[in-house]
Design a protein around this motif. Structure first.
Motif, PDB file in Angstrom:
ATOM      1  N   ASP A   1       6.815  -0.841  -0.952  1.00 48.03           N
ATOM      2  CA  ASP A   1       6.134  -2.015  -0.409  1.00 48.03           C
ATOM      3  C   ASP A   1       4.681  -1.951  -0.881  1.00 48.03           C
ATOM      4  OD1 ASP A   1       4.658  -3.776   1.185  1.00 48.03           O
ATOM      5  OD2 ASP A   1       5.983  -3.487   2.905  1.00 48.03           O
ATOM      6  N   PRO A   2       4.186  -2.975  -1.592  1.00 47.15           N
ATOM      7  CA  PRO A   2       2.808  -2.932  -2.101  1.00 47.15           C
ATOM      8  C   PRO A   2       1.755  -2.808  -0.992  1.00 47.15           C
ATOM      9  CG  PRO A   2       3.995  -4.813  -3.020  1.00 47.15           C
ATOM     10  CD  PRO A   2       4.889  -4.177  -2.009  1.00 47.15           C
ATOM     11  N   ALA A   3       2.045  -3.323   0.186  1.00 51.51           N
ATOM     12  CA  ALA A   3       1.074  -3.282   1.279  1.00 51.51           C
ATOM     13  C   ALA A   3       0.909  -1.880   1.865  1.00 51.51           C
ATOM     14  CB  ALA A   3       1.481  -4.259   2.379  1.00 51.51           C
ATOM     15  N   THR A   4       2.015  -1.117   1.895  1.00 52.63           N
ATOM     16  CA  THR A   4       1.974   0.210   2.534  1.00 52.63           C
ATOM     17  C   THR A   4       2.150   1.364   1.567  1.00 52.63           C
ATOM     18  OG1 THR A   4       4.361   0.245   2.933  1.00 52.63           O
ATOM     19  CG2 THR A   4       2.966  -0.780   4.639  1.00 52.63           C
ATOM     20  N   ASN A   5       2.610   1.062   0.360  1.00 57.80           N
ATOM     21  CA  ASN A   5       2.965   2.069  -0.648  1.00 57.80           C
ATOM     22  C   ASN A   5       4.063   3.013  -0.145  1.00 57.80           C
ATOM     23  OD1 ASN A   5       2.765   2.924  -3.303  1.00 57.80           O
ATOM     24  ND2 ASN A   5       1.429   4.629  -2.744  1.00 57.80           N
TER      25      ASN A   5
END
Length: 148
Positions: A64-68
Motif C-alpha cells: 500500500d503506497p500510503a503505509t508501505n
C-alpha cells in the motif's frame, strides 16, 4: 523383393503409429503461473484433488503506497480475513473439469471481496479466460496469459 520388404515395413510403421495419429486431442494444461488480464497480478494454478485451484502469487504493487505495508484483503465479505495480505489468497476455488479445456467452480474477486460462480477455459496453449458470474446473464471475464 527388396521393394516388397520396404513397402511392408512402411505399412507396419503406419499401423503402429495409427493410435497416436487418431488419438483424441488432450486438454491444454492449466497448471502453472498466469498473468491476470490487467497485468497487475499473477496467479499460480495447481492441481487440488482432481480440481484446479489458484492463489495470488505476485502483485505489481504489493505494498500500500500510503503505509508501505503489504496490501490486505480488506474488502473480504468475511471480516476475519480482512487483515490477511493479498499475496497468497485463493482466487480460483476448486474448479472441476467440465469437459475439454474448461473447469467450473468459484472465483474470488479481491477488488470487491465477493466470491462468484466461475469458469477457467483454456483458449490456447498459453491463454485462458477466467469468468465470474453473479447470475448466468451477469458475467465478467478476462484473458490470462501464461507467465514464467
Amino acid at each position: 523383393m527388396k521393394l516388397l520388404h520396404i513397402t511392408a515395413a512402411a505399412i507396419a510403421s503406419t499401423i503402429a503409429l495409427a493410435p497416436i495419429l487418431i488419438a483424441p486431442a488432450q486438454a491444454a494444461d492449466p497448471l502453472g503461473t498466469w498473468l491476470a488480464g490487467d497485468k497487475k497480478g499473477k496467479i499460480r494454478i495447481v492441481n487440488c484433488g482432481g480440481a484446479i485451484c489458484g492463489n495470488l502469487a505476485w502483485l505489481a504493487e504489493p505494498n500500500d503506497p500510503a503505509t508501505n505495508q503489504p496490501k490486505l484483503d480488506d474488502k473480504n465479505a468475511d471480516p476475519s480475513k480482512r487483515s490477511r495480505p493479498l499475496v497468497g489468497i485463493p482466487i480460483v476455488l476448486s474448479m472441476k473439469p467440465s469437459g475439454g479445456d474448461k473447469w467450473d467452480g468459484q472465483v474470488y474477486n479481491s477488488r470487491d471481496g465477493q466470491t462468484y460462480s466461475g469458469s477457467f477455459t483454456m483458449t490456447g496453449p498459453n491463454t485462458a479466460e477466467l469468468k465470474g458470474c453473479v447470475a448466468v446473464v451477469m458475467c465478467k471475464s478476462e484473458t490470462w496469459t501464461r507467465s514464467n
